[in-house]
Write a protein that holds these residues in place. Structure first.
Motif, mmCIF file in Angstrom:
data_model
loop_
_atom_site.group_PDB
_atom_site.id
_atom_site.type_symbol
_atom_site.label_atom_id
_atom_site.label_comp_id
_atom_site.label_asym_id
_atom_site.label_seq_id
_atom_site.Cartn_x
_atom_site.Cartn_y
_atom_site.Cartn_z
ATOM 1 N N MET A 1 0.718 -1.153 -0.097
ATOM 2 C CA MET A 1 0.146 -0.097 0.048
ATOM 3 C C MET A 1 0.840 1.267 0.033
ATOM 4 O O MET A 1 2.096 1.343 0.715
ATOM 5 C CB MET A 1 -0.740 -0.042 1.219
ATOM 6 C CG MET A 1 -1.827 1.124 1.391
ATOM 7 S SD MET A 1 -3.086 1.116 0.148
ATOM 8 C CE MET A 1 -3.639 -0.592 0.576
ATOM 9 N N LEU A 2 0.678 2.211 -1.006
ATOM 10 C CA LEU A 2 1.110 3.449 -0.757
ATOM 11 C C LEU A 2 0.441 4.514 -0.539
ATOM 12 O O LEU A 2 -0.663 4.712 -1.172
ATOM 13 C CB LEU A 2 1.759 3.612 -2.288
ATOM 14 C CG LEU A 2 2.544 4.970 -2.641
ATOM 15 C CD1 LEU A 2 3.820 5.161 -1.794
ATOM 16 C CD2 LEU A 2 2.977 5.046 -4.114
ATOM 17 N N VAL A 3 0.857 5.269 0.437
ATOM 18 C CA VAL A 3 -0.003 6.479 0.892
ATOM 19 C C VAL A 3 0.762 7.805 0.484
ATOM 20 O O VAL A 3 1.655 8.035 0.750
ATOM 21 C CB VAL A 3 -0.273 6.521 2.289
ATOM 22 C CG1 VAL A 3 -0.865 7.893 2.959
ATOM 23 C CG2 VAL A 3 -0.899 5.393 2.879
ATOM 24 N N VAL A 4 0.100 8.641 -0.220
ATOM 25 C CA VAL A 4 0.428 9.691 -1.018
ATOM 26 C C VAL A 4 -0.005 11.016 -0.192
ATOM 27 O O VAL A 4 -1.211 11.301 -0.528
ATOM 28 C CB VAL A 4 0.833 9.878 -2.293
ATOM 29 C CG1 VAL A 4 1.519 11.095 -3.021
ATOM 30 C CG2 VAL A 4 1.337 8.512 -2.963
ATOM 31 N N ASP A 5 0.568 11.996 0.735
ATOM 32 C CA ASP A 5 0.053 13.059 1.378
ATOM 33 C C ASP A 5 1.146 13.984 1.745
ATOM 34 O O ASP A 5 1.937 13.355 2.274
ATOM 35 C CB ASP A 5 -0.928 12.444 2.383
ATOM 36 C CG ASP A 5 -1.857 13.434 2.850
ATOM 37 O OD1 ASP A 5 -1.289 14.940 2.920
ATOM 38 O OD2 ASP A 5 -3.017 13.156 3.109
ATOM 39 N N ASP A 6 1.020 15.127 1.222
ATOM 40 C CA ASP A 6 2.187 16.317 1.619
ATOM 41 C C ASP A 6 1.903 16.482 3.043
ATOM 42 O O ASP A 6 2.750 17.164 3.701
ATOM 43 C CB ASP A 6 1.966 17.354 0.780
ATOM 44 C CG ASP A 6 0.568 18.144 0.794
ATOM 45 O OD1 ASP A 6 -0.131 17.256 0.716
ATOM 46 O OD2 ASP A 6 0.748 19.382 1.002
ATOM 47 N N GLU A 7 0.741 16.161 3.773
ATOM 48 C CA GLU A 7 0.547 16.459 5.257
ATOM 49 C C GLU A 7 1.115 15.400 6.079
ATOM 50 O O GLU A 7 0.332 14.434 5.893
ATOM 51 C CB GLU A 7 -0.777 16.939 5.696
ATOM 52 C CG GLU A 7 -1.420 17.982 4.795
ATOM 53 C CD GLU A 7 -2.879 18.317 5.261
ATOM 54 O OE1 GLU A 7 -3.264 17.798 6.260
ATOM 55 O OE2 GLU A 7 -3.687 18.699 4.367
ATOM 56 N N ALA B 1 -0.188 11.790 6.746
ATOM 57 C CA ALA B 1 0.356 10.468 6.197
ATOM 58 C C ALA B 1 0.564 9.502 7.407
ATOM 59 O O ALA B 1 0.526 8.300 7.123
ATOM 60 C CB ALA B 1 1.364 11.034 5.283
ATOM 61 N N ARG B 2 1.318 10.036 8.362
ATOM 62 C CA ARG B 2 1.680 9.156 9.451
ATOM 63 C C ARG B 2 0.648 8.398 10.156
ATOM 64 O O ARG B 2 0.612 7.128 10.356
ATOM 65 C CB ARG B 2 2.585 10.031 10.482
ATOM 66 C CG ARG B 2 3.161 9.259 11.533
ATOM 67 C CD ARG B 2 4.167 10.175 12.410
ATOM 68 N NE ARG B 2 4.604 9.503 13.548
ATOM 69 C CZ ARG B 2 4.068 9.357 14.728
ATOM 70 N NH1 ARG B 2 2.946 9.905 15.011
ATOM 71 N NH2 ARG B 2 4.772 8.447 15.637
ATOM 72 N N VAL C 1 5.230 5.377 2.490
ATOM 73 C CA VAL C 1 4.428 6.846 2.360
ATOM 74 C C VAL C 1 5.565 7.568 1.457
ATOM 75 O O VAL C 1 6.627 7.327 1.522
ATOM 76 C CB VAL C 1 4.724 7.514 3.814
ATOM 77 C CG1 VAL C 1 4.164 8.814 3.513
ATOM 78 C CG2 VAL C 1 3.606 6.710 4.566
ATOM 79 N N ALA C 2 4.732 8.583 0.501
ATOM 80 C CA ALA C 2 5.235 9.462 -0.195
ATOM 81 C C ALA C 2 4.770 10.759 0.030
ATOM 82 O O ALA C 2 3.624 10.740 0.397
ATOM 83 C CB ALA C 2 5.176 9.177 -1.738
ATOM 84 N N ALA C 3 5.554 11.784 0.120
ATOM 85 C CA ALA C 3 4.894 13.229 0.311
ATOM 86 C C ALA C 3 4.484 13.705 -0.910
ATOM 87 O O ALA C 3 3.941 15.141 -0.601
ATOM 88 C CB ALA C 3 6.036 13.997 1.242
ATOM 89 N N ASN C 4 4.992 13.588 -2.103
ATOM 90 C CA ASN C 4 4.382 14.122 -3.519
ATOM 91 C C ASN C 4 4.406 12.889 -4.501
ATOM 92 O O ASN C 4 4.789 12.111 -4.274
ATOM 93 C CB ASN C 4 5.523 15.382 -3.508
ATOM 94 C CG ASN C 4 6.957 14.742 -3.640
ATOM 95 O OD1 ASN C 4 7.265 13.721 -4.239
ATOM 96 N ND2 ASN C 4 8.039 15.555 -3.032
ATOM 97 N N ALA C 5 4.054 13.552 -5.728
ATOM 98 C CA ALA C 5 3.962 12.822 -7.012
ATOM 99 C C ALA C 5 5.225 12.167 -7.356
ATOM 100 O O ALA C 5 5.333 10.979 -7.739
ATOM 101 C CB ALA C 5 3.335 13.574 -7.937
#
Length: 130
Positions: A1-7, A11-12, A27-31
């Motif tokens: 599972m990949l969670v992509v959220d800049d907040e 995301a945490r 987790v990724a913070a951006n595209a």
């Protein structure tokens, strides 16, 4: 599972909640970070915030759809999208879950069996605009 959220806090919390539910989560913070991770390994699903800086969630969903068609995409946002809006934007999403969302509800949805061969109607979580 990949969670992509800049907040980072969101995301945490999402990643911890999904791990508690039994998912392996990155987790990724951006595209750009998300695409790098997707190129390095296969993910069953990506949970993407709609309002990412730079390449937004819809644009990222289209890139994932084209480059990684087996990855199921779920958009999230405090801005609500209806099923009709999801159909119109044509970005390959299988669902939309409005923020704040219940992690157990998200986990139940993600566990659902969605055959890759059959087009699925987008799922709009309860509470989303009709």
């Amino acid at each position: 599972m990949l969670v992509v959220d800049d907040e980072s806090s969101h995301a945490r919390v999402t990643s911890i909640g999904l791990r508690i539910e039994g998912f392996e989560v990155e987790v990724a913070a951006n595209a750009d970070g998300a695409l790098t991770m997707l190129d390095a390994q296969e993910f069953d699903a990506a949970v993407i915030d709609l309002m990412l800086p730079g390449t937004n969630g819809i644009q990222l969903a289209r890139l994932i759809r084209d480059r990684h068609p087996r990855t199921r995409i779920v958009l999230t946002s405090a801005y609500h999208l209806s099923e009709r809006q999801l159909m119109r934007i044509d970005c390959g999403v299988v669902g939309f879950v409005p923020k704040p969302f219940d992690l157990s509800e998200l986990a139940r949805f993600l566990r659902g069996k969605l055959p890759a061969e059959e087009p699925q109607r987008p799922f709009v979580a309860p509470g989303a605009a009709a």
